[in-house]
Design an enzyme around this catalytic site. Structure first.
Site, short mmCIF file in Angstrom:
data_model
loop_
_atom_site.label_atom_id
_atom_site.label_comp_id
_atom_site.label_asym_id
_atom_site.label_seq_id
_atom_site.Cartn_x
_atom_site.Cartn_y
_atom_site.Cartn_z
CE1 TYR A 1 6.20 -6.69 11.63
CE2 TYR A 1 4.43 -5.25 10.88
CZ TYR A 1 5.00 -6.50 10.94
OH TYR A 1 4.39 -7.57 10.34
CG HIS A 2 6.54 -3.27 7.69
ND1 HIS A 2 5.28 -2.97 7.22
CD2 HIS A 2 6.62 -4.61 7.67
CE1 HIS A 2 4.63 -4.08 6.93
NE2 HIS A 2 5.43 -5.09 7.20
CG HIS B 1 7.55 -8.21 7.56
ND1 HIS B 1 7.37 -8.19 6.19
CD2 HIS B 1 6.30 -8.24 8.09
CE1 HIS B 1 6.07 -8.22 5.92
NE2 HIS B 1 5.40 -8.23 7.05
#
Length: 227
Positions: free
Chosen positions: A52-53, A135
């Protein structure tokens, strides 16, 4: 996923577990998808998870930056402030063609000169819009394959006809050898035609900041529906 100059798509990062942002089963191997064959090929593996990210974006030299991940920290992971560089296989398939000169700005529908000593061996001209990643999703990239012809000075390429096919913005321009090896990318800004200039594909003139009028574009006949 990252669009590559040779027309393929590189997938990096993620997880093979059913949970969200789970570092216990990371997908470390990069994979490339070829739209011509609709086949996936497994390539080299990264050293750490990118979840994530995380960020993956195309660099001007044709390599891909893979960085970050872990914010919020996943189970079994932490906030990563590091990066790796992936070198696609096309960088090992022969010499790279060279762009010696290209315009800084091109309008929709405009034919423009790309100077190169390698014009006779060029198999494709493409540009890819600069990345904007958040994201783990690149919301800005898109690719256009440009028609071109060979001249003494290099190549005459033609930009897509309107902003529906190619929105204004900055793109990385690549020329590719017959073996699919890309040049170093050149940043080109794509703009709409200046106010008062003819709009390619329409019967009108450009208005400042306006797109071609869809009502003036050729369309199929739509049957009238009675209510």
């Amino acid at each position: 996923t990252t669009l590559l100059p040779d027309g393929t798509v590189l997938a990096t990062g993620g997880t093979s577990s059913p949970g969200f942002n789970d570092a216990t089963a990371p997908a470390l191997a990069a994979e490339v998808w070829d739209p011509a064959t609709e086949a996936w090929t497994t390539l080299a593996a990264m050293q750490v998870p990118r979840l994530y990210h995380s960020t993956a974006l195309l660099l001007p030299d044709g390599r891909v930056l893979s960085a970050g991940g872990g914010l919020q920290p996943a189970a079994g992971d932490f906030n990563r402030q590091d990066a790796q560089i992936f070198s696609p296989p096309y960088l090992y398939q022969g010499p790279r063609p060279v762009i010696t000169s290209a315009p800084a700005t091109v309008s929709n529908g405009e034919a423009f000169l790309v100077e190169t000593p390698d014009a006779a061996g060029i198999g494709a001209v493409r540009w890819i819009r600069l990345s904007s990643v958040t994201h783990a999703f690149d919301q800005n990239q898109r690719v256009n394959r440009l028609p071109f012809s060979v001249t003494r000075a290099g190549l005459f390429a033609t930009a897509p006809p309107d902003s529906n096919h190619c929105p204004p913005g900055h793109y990385l321009l690549f020329i590719l050898s017959a073996d699919g090896v890309p040049s170093l990318g050149r940043v080109v800004e794509v703009t709409r035609p200046p106010a008062g200039e003819p709009v390619p594909g329409s019967r009108g003139l450009a208005l400042r900041g306006a797109r071609p009028n869809p009502a003036l574009q050729p369309t199929a006949t739509t049957p009238r529906v009675s209510r």
